[in-house]
Scaffold this motif. Structure first.
Motif, PDB file in Angstrom:
ATOM      1  N   ILE A 281       0.831  -0.871  -0.205  1.00  0.00           N
ATOM      2  CA  ILE A 281       0.056   0.032  -0.177  1.00  0.00           C
ATOM      3  C   ILE A 281       0.621   1.028  -0.162  1.00  0.00           C
ATOM      4  CG2 ILE A 281      -1.723   1.087   1.194  1.00  0.00           C
ATOM      5  CD1 ILE A 281      -2.444  -1.576   2.550  1.00  0.00           C
ATOM      6  N   VAL A 282       0.716   2.030  -1.042  1.00  0.00           N
ATOM      7  CA  VAL A 282       1.668   3.054  -1.182  1.00  0.00           C
ATOM      8  C   VAL A 282       0.767   4.294  -1.002  1.00  0.00           C
ATOM      9  CG1 VAL A 282       3.484   4.021  -2.745  1.00  0.00           C
ATOM     10  CG2 VAL A 282       2.999   1.655  -2.989  1.00  0.00           C
ATOM     11  N   ALA A 283       1.382   5.264  -0.039  1.00  0.00           N
ATOM     12  CA  ALA A 283       0.673   6.506   0.033  1.00  0.00           C
ATOM     13  C   ALA A 283       1.347   7.396  -0.346  1.00  0.00           C
ATOM     14  CB  ALA A 283       0.628   6.705   1.811  1.00  0.00           C
ATOM     15  N   ARG A 331       4.645   4.594  10.066  1.00  0.00           N
ATOM     16  CA  ARG A 331       4.489   5.112   8.683  1.00  0.00           C
ATOM     17  C   ARG A 331       2.902   5.635   8.466  1.00  0.00           C
ATOM     18  NH1 ARG A 331       8.044   1.431   4.952  1.00  0.00           N
ATOM     19  NH2 ARG A 331       9.563   1.102   6.246  1.00  0.00           N
ATOM     20  N   LEU A 332       1.992   4.768   8.763  1.00  0.00           N
ATOM     21  CA  LEU A 332       0.669   5.415   8.858  1.00  0.00           C
ATOM     22  C   LEU A 332       0.397   6.423   9.543  1.00  0.00           C
ATOM     23  CD1 LEU A 332      -1.606   3.620   7.341  1.00  0.00           C
ATOM     24  CD2 LEU A 332      -2.538   2.849   9.342  1.00  0.00           C
ATOM     25  N   VAL A 333       0.855   6.378  10.876  1.00  0.00           N
ATOM     26  CA  VAL A 333       0.539   7.780  11.687  1.00  0.00           C
ATOM     27  C   VAL A 333       1.410   9.103  11.034  1.00  0.00           C
ATOM     28  CG1 VAL A 333       1.153   8.930  13.995  1.00  0.00           C
ATOM     29  CG2 VAL A 333       0.321   6.574  13.753  1.00  0.00           C
ATOM     30  N   SER A 334       2.489   8.672  10.588  1.00  0.00           N
ATOM     31  CA  SER A 334       3.363   9.899   9.718  1.00  0.00           C
ATOM     32  C   SER A 334       2.753  10.459   8.480  1.00  0.00           C
ATOM     33  CB  SER A 334       4.795   9.567   9.746  1.00  0.00           C
ATOM     34  OG  SER A 334       5.186   9.847   8.461  1.00  0.00           O
ATOM     35  N   ALA A 335       2.113   9.498   7.934  1.00  0.00           N
ATOM     36  CA  ALA A 335       1.278   9.889   6.465  1.00  0.00           C
ATOM     37  C   ALA A 335       0.156  10.535   7.243  1.00  0.00           C
ATOM     38  CB  ALA A 335       0.916   8.689   5.904  1.00  0.00           C
ATOM     39  N   PHE A 336      -0.900  10.104   8.023  1.00  0.00           N
ATOM     40  CA  PHE A 336      -1.985  10.581   8.517  1.00  0.00           C
ATOM     41  C   PHE A 336      -1.380  12.070   8.985  1.00  0.00           C
ATOM     42  CE2 PHE A 336      -4.673  11.553  12.413  1.00  0.00           C
ATOM     43  CZ  PHE A 336      -5.598  11.783  11.747  1.00  0.00           C
ATOM     44  N   LYS A 337      -0.480  12.215   9.779  1.00  0.00           N
ATOM     45  CA  LYS A 337      -0.241  13.460  10.325  1.00  0.00           C
ATOM     46  C   LYS A 337      -0.073  14.473   9.287  1.00  0.00           C
ATOM     47  CE  LYS A 337       2.491  14.267  14.188  1.00  0.00           C
ATOM     48  NZ  LYS A 337       3.711  13.649  14.856  1.00  0.00           N
TER      49      LYS A 337
END
Ligand code: AMP
Length: 445
Positions: A281-283, A331-337
């Motif tokens: 899954i690439v954000a 990584r999910l949290v960092s992308a979300f922030k």
């Protein structure tokens, strides 16, 4: 000599610091973690995934047998040591192996299939620390056991996509099929023949991979190696018929549910146990602009997964098809922030409780609890005694009222309610405080 001894002493007296590759999640960041985890668990429970909690330490053999002896993880990244009883144990480098062990150990094949579960917690890999890569990181692992149909693959991918969408992320699923283990063997021969004449041009790691883990050649990050593999035969062109049919059906499901995906023939994943579907899954993440420069966009792999039909059997269980995925929560949290979507901030406090004098301080806990348990959002600083600093704090918190409990009030069994906007104070009965506050809050002030 004296110098070395004094250096040692100095080092011993220094405040111990975080280990390299480890991190704290401090108060300011924790709400983002809570938000991401709450969003994930709400979604997973809606789709009938139940939580399973697993130990962090497992027998080393569990990972050797599942992840594979020649993978980077097992060959160089595990935190492995002997316990006091002489057994080799390992801090889990990922969660799937433990979930498979638990599926077998608790006889979950006797339950109605599929068994759908998720687990959240830390994993450990001795990797070179860099941005987005830690030695202790957290994974959200989502697994579906007992369904071989393409719809199961699509469900896990769909839910992973939904979670990202819910968090406001812009993601694409990169997807490939690894075929069956038999068709993969034939393909590996083709790949080896292709690369043999080019062997001297490969990086040192890839030279080792040719014999130990040839599929990993395809996801080498070295430019020179990547260039060599552009012309290489591809796994997807060499799939067995059943795997091909399966892959097409998974993609049809994704088309129907409007999940954005890209075919990526170079995804092989780092672990041995996958077959058929493999995905990442690439954000697409927008980084803040630095002074004088434009904001940049980078791709961050926030998660990945795939089908692992042989794994339950490898560990001694019944032949059970399965598919799973893991998000890297850092990584999910960092992308979300970076989406700046924000989180529902803690609801604003309504009342501050100020106590004056020793006797009042002793009663402050009880009064605080009376207010709190009646759903009034109350704050206090039980260590402060003077009125001024407490009113300053109340102001800073932006409360509507301060309830003041002093020596005199205590004797009279009353309290003072101070309107923080205009400073007007009223004395009310201690027994009526909840009703009085609620009445005022309801009126809007
Ligand atoms: P894997 O178990 O290798 O498939 O990893 C699943 C996800 O975990 C990856 O997509 C990353 O988001 C995350 N991840 C893996 N290794 C690390 C690491 N060392 N530090 C932070 N996140 C990681």
């Amino acid at each position: 000599m004296a110098d070395i001894a004094s250096k040692k002493r100095k080092r011993a007296s220094k405040t111990p610091e975080l280990l390299r590759g480890f991190r704290d999640v401090i108060q300011e960041e924790a709400p983002y973690w809570q938000h991401v985890q709450a969003s994930a668990t709400d979604l997973l429970l809606d789709y009938s995934y139940s939580e399973i909690q697993l130990p962090i330490l497992e027998a080393t053999s569990l990972f050797k047998r599942t992840i594979g002896e020649h993978t980077d993880i097992v060959s160089k990244e595990m935190f492995t040591f002997e316990d006091q009883g002489g057994d080799s144990i390992t801090l889990r480098p990922e969660l799937t192996a433990g979930m498979v062990r638990a599926y077998i150990e608790h006889g979950m094949f006797n339950r109605p299939q599929p068994v759908k579960m998720y687990s959240i917690g830390p994993a450990f890999r001795y990797e070179r620390p860099q941005a987005g890569r830690y030695r202790q990181f957290n994974q959200l692992s989502v697994e579906l056991f007992g369904d071989a149909q393409p719809v199961a693959d699509a469900e896990v991918i769909f839910i992973s996509y939904l979670l990202c969408k819910q968090l406001g992320l812009d993601v694409t699923i990169h997807i490939n099929s690894l075929g069956s283990s038999e068709s993969r063997e034939d393909y590996v021969q083709l790949l080896k023949e292709y690369i043999k004449p080019k062997r001297s041009l490969l990086c040192e790691d890839c030279k080792k991979r040719i014999t130990k883990n040839p599929l990993r050649l395809l996801d080498c990050k070295e430019e020179a190696c990547r260039a060599l593999f552009i012309q290489a035969p591809l796994l997807v062109d060499n799939l067995d018929d059943e795997s091909k049919k399966h892959f097409v059906a998974v993609l049809e499901h994704l088309d129907e549910s409007e999940v954005p995906y890209e075919l990526d023939p170079y995804i092989v994943r780092g672990l041995d146990y996958y077959n058929r579907t493999a995905f990442e899954i690439v954000a697409s993440v927008t980084n803040d602009a630095v002074e004088g420069e434009e904001a940049t966009v980078t791709n961050l792999i926030v998660g990945g997964g795939g089908r692992y039909d042989g794994l339950v059997e490898i560990l001694g269980g019944r032949n059970t098809p399965a598919i799973g995925m893991a998000f890297g929560l850092e990584r999910l949290v960092s992308a979300f922030k970076k989406t700046k979507s924000g989180i529902s901030s803690e609801k604003k406090p309504q009342v501050f409780l100020a106590q004056l004098g020793e006797e009042a301080a002793k009663h402050a806990f009880t009064l605080f609890e009376t207010l709190r348990s009646n759903n009034i959002r109350v704050r206090a600083n039980f260590g402060k005694t003077g009125l001024k600093p407490q009113l300053e704090l109340a102001d800073k918190l932006g409360v509507v009222y301060t309830v003041i409990l002093g020596q005199k009030e205590l004797l009279d069994q009353t309290v003072i309610i101070r309107d923080m906007e205009n400073g007007i104070q009223e004395v009310v009965d201690l027994t009526k405080i909840v009703d009085e506050i609620k009445k005022r809050l309801k009126k809007g002030r």
